[in-house]
Design a protein around this motif. Structure first.
Motif: not given
Length: 255
Positions: A157, A159-160, A162-163, A168-170, A173, A185
């Motif tokens: 994932r 988001d995982h 990024a964590t 941040s996801r941004k 990316w 993605k």
């Protein structure tokens, strides 16, 4: 890397199947090779193509009496080695002459003069090592994220990631896209597709491969294969571009 020789004209045009690597092709010798993209642009001779090159099934390779060394590079090191980042390729291809200038011609001449494939591979190893040492290092955080995506078969994932990075996801990316040429993605989707088609190539049934590769169902796999190749799963496993993989790339290919 792998070496290819086409002793005569290709029997028809060869469909290029996308894979999650930057492709470096160095043509040498008296023959001719070219790739035509979906827009009808013809790329002759030595080239560099970004990850996912061939998506949509619109890229065809052709040639006659052609010889070349092809290198598949992890996208996170490609910018360091080649002098152009995958993001600048945007899924397309550029002439190696435009990137390396006279060095591209000198490398082709040396490849032609060498007597064996192993000598040619050694030349390329030395050349890429020298270029790597002379340039800025790879972004370690992006390299880590890419390795996690590949190791998971595209199932981790985002988001995982990024964590775990504390981003941040941004931010993930932006940094990932700049270095790899694809958003995280999309990169994961390409890795998952590559893993799935090679499992089918190895004899796996589409339904079981879909379940094992993280697709919702077989129709989800079918749509993904169509998106990347313009062909059905049953047809894509017969593509020559894929069927040579286990011989040409026995290790090191990202699957």
């Amino acid at each position: 890397m792998a070496g290819f020789r086409v002793p005569g004209p290709l029997a028809g045009e060869l469909r290029v199947v996308p894979h999650p690597a930057v492709m470096l092709v160095l043509e040498f010798g008296a023959g001719e090779a070219a790739m035509e993209d979906a827009a009808g642009r013809l790329h002759r001779g030595s080239l560099v193509a970004g990850p996912g090159f061939g998506s949509g099934g619109g890229v065809r390779a052709r040639g006659e009496q052609a010889e070349c060394v092809q290198v598949r590079l992890s996208p996170v090191v490609a910018g360091t080695l080649l002098g152009v980042g995958p993001a600048e390729l945007t899924g397309g291809a550029v002439s190696l002459d435009d990137l390396w200038g006279r060095e591209a011609a000198r490398t082709r001449e040396r490849l032609h003069e060498l007597p064996s494939w192993q000598d040619r591979f050694a030349l390329m190893d030395a050349l890429l090592a020298r270029r790597c040492a002379a340039r800025s290092p790879v972004d370690p955080a992006v390299a880590w994220a890419w390795k996690r995506i590949v190791a998971s078969g595209g199932l981790v994932r985002i988001d995982h990631l990024a964590t775990e990075l504390g981003w941040s996801r941004k931010r993930l990316w932006s940094r990932f896209h700049a270095a790899v040429g694809l958003p995280p993605k999309s990169a994961a989707k390409l890795v998952r597709f590559d893993r799935a088609v090679h499992r089918m190539l190895g004899g796996g049934g589409a339904a079981q491969v879909a379940a094992d590769s993280g697709y919702f169902d077989q129709s989800h796999l079918h749509r993904d294969v169509m998106t990347f190749t313009g062909s059905t799963p049953s047809a894509v496993v017969d593509e020559p571009f894929l069927t040579v993989d286990d011989r040409a790339w026995p290790t090191g290919v990202p699957r």
